[in-house]
Scaffold this motif. Structure first.
Motif, PDB file in Angstrom:
ATOM      1  N   TYR A  89       0.837  -1.198   0.000  1.00 30.37           N
ATOM      2  CA  TYR A  89       0.000   0.000   0.000  1.00 30.37           C
ATOM      3  C   TYR A  89       0.881   1.262   0.000  1.00 30.37           C
ATOM      4  CZ  TYR A  89      -4.108  -2.877   1.148  1.00 30.37           C
ATOM      5  OH  TYR A  89      -5.133  -3.791   1.125  1.00 30.37           O
ATOM      6  N   MET A  90       1.924   1.241   0.820  1.00 30.96           N
ATOM      7  CA  MET A  90       2.817   2.404   0.881  1.00 30.96           C
ATOM      8  C   MET A  90       3.468   2.635  -0.485  1.00 30.96           C
ATOM      9  SD  MET A  90       4.467   1.395   4.568  1.00 30.96           S
ATOM     10  CE  MET A  90       5.540   2.770   4.883  1.00 30.96           C
ATOM     11  N   TYR A  91       3.883   1.542  -1.101  1.00 34.92           N
ATOM     12  CA  TYR A  91       4.534   1.609  -2.409  1.00 34.92           C
ATOM     13  C   TYR A  91       3.549   2.121  -3.461  1.00 34.92           C
ATOM     14  CZ  TYR A  91       6.891  -0.170  -6.608  1.00 34.92           C
ATOM     15  OH  TYR A  91       7.488  -0.288  -7.844  1.00 34.92           O
ATOM     16  N   TYR A  92       2.328   1.605  -3.417  1.00 40.09           N
ATOM     17  CA  TYR A  92       1.323   1.977  -4.419  1.00 40.09           C
ATOM     18  C   TYR A  92       1.003   3.475  -4.319  1.00 40.09           C
ATOM     19  CZ  TYR A  92      -2.768   1.513  -7.421  1.00 40.09           C
ATOM     20  OH  TYR A  92      -3.663   1.643  -8.457  1.00 40.09           O
ATOM     21  N   LEU A  93       0.834   3.944  -3.091  1.00 41.18           N
ATOM     22  CA  LEU A  93       0.542   5.372  -2.906  1.00 41.18           C
ATOM     23  C   LEU A  93       1.730   6.230  -3.337  1.00 41.18           C
ATOM     24  CD1 LEU A  93      -2.006   4.369  -1.489  1.00 41.18           C
ATOM     25  CD2 LEU A  93      -1.613   6.069   0.283  1.00 41.18           C
ATOM     26  N   GLU A  94       2.915   5.729  -3.078  1.00 39.01           N
ATOM     27  CA  GLU A  94       4.123   6.449  -3.499  1.00 39.01           C
ATOM     28  C   GLU A  94       4.132   6.615  -5.026  1.00 39.01           C
ATOM     29  OE1 GLU A  94       8.163   5.702  -1.505  1.00 39.01           O
ATOM     30  OE2 GLU A  94       8.299   4.615  -3.399  1.00 39.01           O
ATOM     31  N   GLN A  95       3.727   5.557  -5.737  1.00 39.05           N
ATOM     32  CA  GLN A  95       3.671   5.632  -7.204  1.00 39.05           C
ATOM     33  C   GLN A  95       2.662   6.687  -7.658  1.00 39.05           C
ATOM     34  OE1 GLN A  95       5.847   3.560  -9.096  1.00 39.05           O
ATOM     35  NE2 GLN A  95       6.534   3.337  -6.988  1.00 39.05           N
ATOM     36  N   ILE A 104       1.582   1.560   9.732  1.00 36.73           N
ATOM     37  CA  ILE A 104       1.452   0.978  11.073  1.00 36.73           C
ATOM     38  C   ILE A 104       0.579  -0.262  10.999  1.00 36.73           C
ATOM     39  CG2 ILE A 104       0.563   1.350  13.414  1.00 36.73           C
ATOM     40  CD1 ILE A 104       1.261   4.287  13.111  1.00 36.73           C
ATOM     41  N   LEU A 105       1.105  -1.356  11.530  1.00 38.59           N
ATOM     42  CA  LEU A 105       0.298  -2.561  11.697  1.00 38.59           C
ATOM     43  C   LEU A 105      -0.311  -2.502  13.084  1.00 38.59           C
ATOM     44  CD1 LEU A 105       2.165  -5.761  10.447  1.00 38.59           C
ATOM     45  CD2 LEU A 105       0.043  -4.774   9.595  1.00 38.59           C
ATOM     46  N   PHE A 114       3.016  -1.821  15.305  1.00 39.75           N
ATOM     47  CA  PHE A 114       4.386  -1.821  14.807  1.00 39.75           C
ATOM     48  C   PHE A 114       4.481  -0.875  13.618  1.00 39.75           C
ATOM     49  CE2 PHE A 114       3.462  -5.855  16.770  1.00 39.75           C
ATOM     50  CZ  PHE A 114       4.524  -6.011  17.647  1.00 39.75           C
ATOM     51  N   GLU A 115       5.556  -0.092  13.611  1.00 38.00           N
ATOM     52  CA  GLU A 115       5.726   0.902  12.539  1.00 38.00           C
ATOM     53  C   GLU A 115       6.678   0.387  11.469  1.00 38.00           C
ATOM     54  OE1 GLU A 115       5.333   4.974  15.146  1.00 38.00           O
ATOM     55  OE2 GLU A 115       6.988   4.744  13.748  1.00 38.00           O
ATOM     56  N   TYR A 116       6.390   0.761  10.237  1.00 34.20           N
ATOM     57  CA  TYR A 116       7.257   0.373   9.118  1.00 34.20           C
ATOM     58  C   TYR A 116       7.522   1.574   8.226  1.00 34.20           C
ATOM     59  CZ  TYR A 116       6.059  -4.363  10.475  1.00 34.20           C
ATOM     60  OH  TYR A 116       5.891  -5.523  11.187  1.00 34.20           O
ATOM     61  N   HIS A 117       8.743   1.600   7.682  1.00 34.96           N
ATOM     62  CA  HIS A 117       9.106   2.617   6.699  1.00 34.96           C
ATOM     63  C   HIS A 117       9.555   1.885   5.439  1.00 34.96           C
ATOM     64  CE1 HIS A 117       8.912   5.948   9.578  1.00 34.96           C
ATOM     65  NE2 HIS A 117       9.270   5.019  10.447  1.00 34.96           N
ATOM     66  N   LEU A 118       9.191   2.429   4.304  1.00 39.10           N
ATOM     67  CA  LEU A 118       9.513   1.772   3.032  1.00 39.10           C
ATOM     68  C   LEU A 118      10.946   2.111   2.639  1.00 39.10           C
ATOM     69  CD1 LEU A 118       7.889   0.029   1.035  1.00 39.10           C
ATOM     70  CD2 LEU A 118       7.497   2.103  -0.297  1.00 39.10           C
ATOM     71  N   THR A 119      11.778   1.076   2.458  1.00 37.55           N
ATOM     72  CA  THR A 119      13.176   1.297   2.082  1.00 37.55           C
ATOM     73  C   THR A 119      13.368   0.940   0.605  1.00 37.55           C
ATOM     74  OG1 THR A 119      13.828  -0.969   2.570  1.00 37.55           O
ATOM     75  CG2 THR A 119      13.888   0.602   4.412  1.00 37.55           C
ATOM     76  N   GLU A 120      14.538   1.297   0.098  1.00 40.45           N
ATOM     77  CA  GLU A 120      14.846   0.958  -1.299  1.00 40.45           C
ATOM     78  C   GLU A 120      14.856  -0.559  -1.477  1.00 40.45           C
ATOM     79  OE1 GLU A 120      14.652   3.256  -3.454  1.00 40.45           O
ATOM     80  OE2 GLU A 120      14.972   1.746  -5.004  1.00 40.45           O
TER      81      GLU A 120
END
Ligand code: SF4
Length: 162
Positions: A89-95, A104-105, A114-120
């Motif tokens: 979802y994060m990736y899709y919105l980024e696109q 956040i899960l 739990f928090e997540y950040h999208l990395t390369e």
């Protein structure tokens, strides 16, 4: 081919489930949907945007200020599936040039998040997972049953085993 968040989730749960779902063999888990709806409508989630659907692909449980995505789950039983669904979802919105700062899960029943950040690295992995998903969905027949304990709580249980 449109890849939905559910498809990413099922890719990690069971490729047969992914295939069945993608070929319109679907059994809605009504109880789960009702339960999640109730949780989302509780006061603790305040006035944030809930149940946001984009392009019939991304179905966000909740988004704060179009910046923080929440994915809400009942248990941590299949955490990688939930994690990659959220990251997708994060990736899709980024696109779509929507700047998501984090995902956040949420496990309200367990009082955990739990928090997540999208990395390369995540982006590269997601691109590879998306190719794998397309390959599985294009198959003419469903992958074999996996005979795991999770099958007992799967909506396809009877379809697969009875
Ligand atoms: S019952 Fe088991 S094998 Fe069948 S789709 Fe569900 S998880 Fe996969």
């Amino acid at each position: 081919m449109k890849i939905t968040g559910n498809m990413v989730n099922y890719y990690f749960v069971c490729t047969r489930k992914l295939w069945l779902f993608s070929h319109q063999i679907q059994f809605e888990n009504e109880n789960e949907n009702v339960r999640l709806g109730k949780i989302l409508d509780e006061k603790s989630y305040g006035r944030n945007e809930k149940h946001v659907m984009l392009d019939n692909v991304v179905n966000l449980d909740m988004i704060e200020n179009w910046s923080v995505i929440h994915e809400i789950k009942k248990t941590r039983a299949i955490e990688p599936a939930a994690e990659w669904q959220l990251k997708y979802y994060m990736y899709y919105l980024e696109q779509k040039e929507i700047q998501v700062t984090k995902g956040i899960l949420d496990y309200p029943k367990l009082k955990q998040r739990f928090e997540y950040h999208l990395t390369e690295k995540d982006r590269k992995k997601l691109q590879s997972y998306m190719e794998n998903i397309k390959e599985i969905v294009r198959r003419k027949t469903a992958p074999k049953v996996i005979s795991q304990s999770i099958c007992k709580s799967c909506a396809y249980y009877e379809y697969c085993y009875v």
